[in-house]
Design a protein around this motif. Sequence first.
Motif, PDB file in Angstrom:
ATOM      1  N   LEU A  20       0.820  -1.201   0.000  1.00  0.00           N
ATOM      2  CA  LEU A  20       0.000   0.000   0.000  1.00  0.00           C
ATOM      3  C   LEU A  20       0.855   1.252   0.000  1.00  0.00           C
ATOM      4  O   LEU A  20       0.551   2.227  -0.671  1.00  0.00           O
ATOM      5  CB  LEU A  20      -0.927  -0.003   1.221  1.00  0.00           C
ATOM      6  CG  LEU A  20      -2.082  -1.003   1.177  1.00  0.00           C
ATOM      7  CD1 LEU A  20      -2.791  -1.029   2.517  1.00  0.00           C
ATOM      8  CD2 LEU A  20      -3.058  -0.661   0.065  1.00  0.00           C
ATOM      9  N   THR A  21       1.949   1.232   0.762  1.00  0.00           N
ATOM     10  CA  THR A  21       2.825   2.394   0.811  1.00  0.00           C
ATOM     11  C   THR A  21       3.428   2.674  -0.552  1.00  0.00           C
ATOM     12  O   THR A  21       3.453   3.804  -1.022  1.00  0.00           O
ATOM     13  CB  THR A  21       3.950   2.167   1.835  1.00  0.00           C
ATOM     14  OG1 THR A  21       3.363   1.898   3.101  1.00  0.00           O
ATOM     15  CG2 THR A  21       4.833   3.388   1.954  1.00  0.00           C
ATOM     16  N   ILE A  22       3.922   1.642  -1.215  1.00  0.00           N
ATOM     17  CA  ILE A  22       4.518   1.823  -2.531  1.00  0.00           C
ATOM     18  C   ILE A  22       3.479   2.335  -3.519  1.00  0.00           C
ATOM     19  O   ILE A  22       3.741   3.230  -4.314  1.00  0.00           O
ATOM     20  CB  ILE A  22       5.133   0.498  -3.021  1.00  0.00           C
ATOM     21  CG1 ILE A  22       6.312   0.111  -2.118  1.00  0.00           C
ATOM     22  CG2 ILE A  22       5.604   0.612  -4.460  1.00  0.00           C
ATOM     23  CD1 ILE A  22       6.834  -1.275  -2.367  1.00  0.00           C
ATOM     24  N   ALA A  23       2.269   1.781  -3.455  1.00  0.00           N
ATOM     25  CA  ALA A  23       1.215   2.231  -4.358  1.00  0.00           C
ATOM     26  C   ALA A  23       0.881   3.691  -4.127  1.00  0.00           C
ATOM     27  O   ALA A  23       0.674   4.463  -5.065  1.00  0.00           O
ATOM     28  CB  ALA A  23      -0.031   1.368  -4.170  1.00  0.00           C
ATOM     29  N   THR A  24       0.830   4.098  -2.858  1.00  0.00           N
ATOM     30  CA  THR A  24       0.538   5.491  -2.550  1.00  0.00           C
ATOM     31  C   THR A  24       1.616   6.405  -3.092  1.00  0.00           C
ATOM     32  O   THR A  24       1.344   7.454  -3.662  1.00  0.00           O
ATOM     33  CB  THR A  24       0.419   5.685  -1.026  1.00  0.00           C
ATOM     34  OG1 THR A  24      -0.575   4.794  -0.527  1.00  0.00           O
ATOM     35  CG2 THR A  24       0.018   7.108  -0.686  1.00  0.00           C
TER      36      THR A  24
ATOM     37  N   GLY B 109      -7.768   8.139   4.143  1.00  0.00           N
ATOM     38  CA  GLY B 109      -8.279   7.220   5.146  1.00  0.00           C
ATOM     39  C   GLY B 109      -7.599   7.444   6.477  1.00  0.00           C
ATOM     40  O   GLY B 109      -6.618   8.187   6.590  1.00  0.00           O
ATOM     41  N   LYS B 110      -8.105   6.792   7.496  1.00  0.00           N
ATOM     42  CA  LYS B 110      -7.556   6.927   8.836  1.00  0.00           C
ATOM     43  C   LYS B 110      -6.125   6.410   8.872  1.00  0.00           C
ATOM     44  O   LYS B 110      -5.814   5.352   8.328  1.00  0.00           O
ATOM     45  CB  LYS B 110      -8.426   6.141   9.822  1.00  0.00           C
ATOM     46  CG  LYS B 110      -8.134   6.431  11.285  1.00  0.00           C
ATOM     47  CD  LYS B 110      -9.158   5.748  12.171  1.00  0.00           C
ATOM     48  CE  LYS B 110      -8.932   6.099  13.641  1.00  0.00           C
ATOM     49  NZ  LYS B 110      -9.935   5.443  14.521  1.00  0.00           N
TER      50      LYS B 110
ATOM     51  N   GLY C 230       3.278  -3.289  15.163  1.00  0.00           N
ATOM     52  CA  GLY C 230       2.231  -3.342  14.151  1.00  0.00           C
ATOM     53  C   GLY C 230       2.749  -3.030  12.761  1.00  0.00           C
ATOM     54  O   GLY C 230       3.868  -2.552  12.583  1.00  0.00           O
ATOM     55  N   PRO C 231       1.924  -3.274  11.750  1.00  0.00           N
ATOM     56  CA  PRO C 231       2.338  -3.059  10.356  1.00  0.00           C
ATOM     57  C   PRO C 231       2.206  -1.602   9.934  1.00  0.00           C
ATOM     58  O   PRO C 231       1.415  -1.262   9.056  1.00  0.00           O
ATOM     59  CB  PRO C 231       1.375  -3.960   9.585  1.00  0.00           C
ATOM     60  CG  PRO C 231       0.125  -3.939  10.411  1.00  0.00           C
ATOM     61  CD  PRO C 231       0.579  -3.864  11.844  1.00  0.00           C
ATOM     62  N   SER C 232       2.955  -0.725  10.572  1.00  0.00           N
ATOM     63  CA  SER C 232       2.916   0.702  10.262  1.00  0.00           C
ATOM     64  C   SER C 232       4.224   1.120   9.615  1.00  0.00           C
ATOM     65  O   SER C 232       5.300   0.637   9.986  1.00  0.00           O
ATOM     66  CB  SER C 232       2.692   1.529  11.538  1.00  0.00           C
ATOM     67  OG  SER C 232       1.455   1.222  12.137  1.00  0.00           O
TER      68      SER C 232
ATOM     69  N   PRO D  66       2.927   8.823   5.997  1.00  0.00           N
ATOM     70  CA  PRO D  66       2.717   7.770   6.991  1.00  0.00           C
ATOM     71  C   PRO D  66       1.564   6.857   6.561  1.00  0.00           C
ATOM     72  O   PRO D  66       0.596   7.313   5.947  1.00  0.00           O
ATOM     73  CB  PRO D  66       2.339   8.538   8.263  1.00  0.00           C
ATOM     74  CG  PRO D  66       2.611   9.981   7.966  1.00  0.00           C
ATOM     75  CD  PRO D  66       2.508  10.131   6.484  1.00  0.00           C
ATOM     76  N   LEU D  67       1.680   5.596   6.893  1.00  0.00           N
ATOM     77  CA  LEU D  67       0.590   4.631   6.718  1.00  0.00           C
ATOM     78  C   LEU D  67       0.540   3.826   8.010  1.00  0.00           C
ATOM     79  O   LEU D  67       1.319   2.890   8.199  1.00  0.00           O
ATOM     80  CB  LEU D  67       0.838   3.731   5.516  1.00  0.00           C
ATOM     81  CG  LEU D  67      -0.294   2.777   5.138  1.00  0.00           C
ATOM     82  CD1 LEU D  67      -1.547   3.548   4.739  1.00  0.00           C
ATOM     83  CD2 LEU D  67       0.130   1.852   4.004  1.00  0.00           C
TER      84      LEU D  67
END
Length: 201
Positions: A8-12, A151-152, A100-102, A171-172
């Motif tokens: 998701l981070t790479i896509a963003t 999103g949150k 966590g996955p952050s 940040p994600l």
Amino acid sequence: MRPTTTILTIATLATVALVGGCSEQKTGKPSPTNAPSSAALPSDGAPAVTNPIANTAAIETDPCTAVPAAEIETIGGKIDGSRIEPMTMGKGCTWSFADGPSTVNAGLVTGNKQGLSTLYAQKARGGLTTFKPVDPIDGYPAVIYANGGEGKGTCTLAVGVRDDLVYTVIPLLSSDHPMLADPCGMATKIAAAAIKNLKGA
């Protein structure tokens, strides 16, 4: 799970790069851009960068050196590693948090040669779903923006370090991260640390 967060981070970041530097294309030949030349910057109502940072080569090559790991941990908690993410519009550094996955990804978008002016032009054309100029970060103009995907726990912050160059922080954050409710606050602190280090380079 961490692999999902990474994707998701790479896509963003890919979205950030594309919004920052490409025109819409139709089938067949690429459509020409109407982007201003660097001599005409800033444009489209974007603020000027009054104290441009010229020496960015080292961080363009290794974006993880922009902010030491200890500073990232002071801002967002313990990390369990970092890695360089090659992107079509420049390199980003992804720091992964231990709890966590952050993640948070940051880097100079070197492929966008119009800096913040590109975002202001996109806003004028209705091409962004979020566009919010915020207080300057250490004297450098900044915008929170998105082209979908809001999103949150996520935020996209772009800071103009020169009229033709931006530094982005994304940040994600997962639901168990202590800064889940304020990802833009995290992004602002990381950007401020990066600018401080860039100015001292």
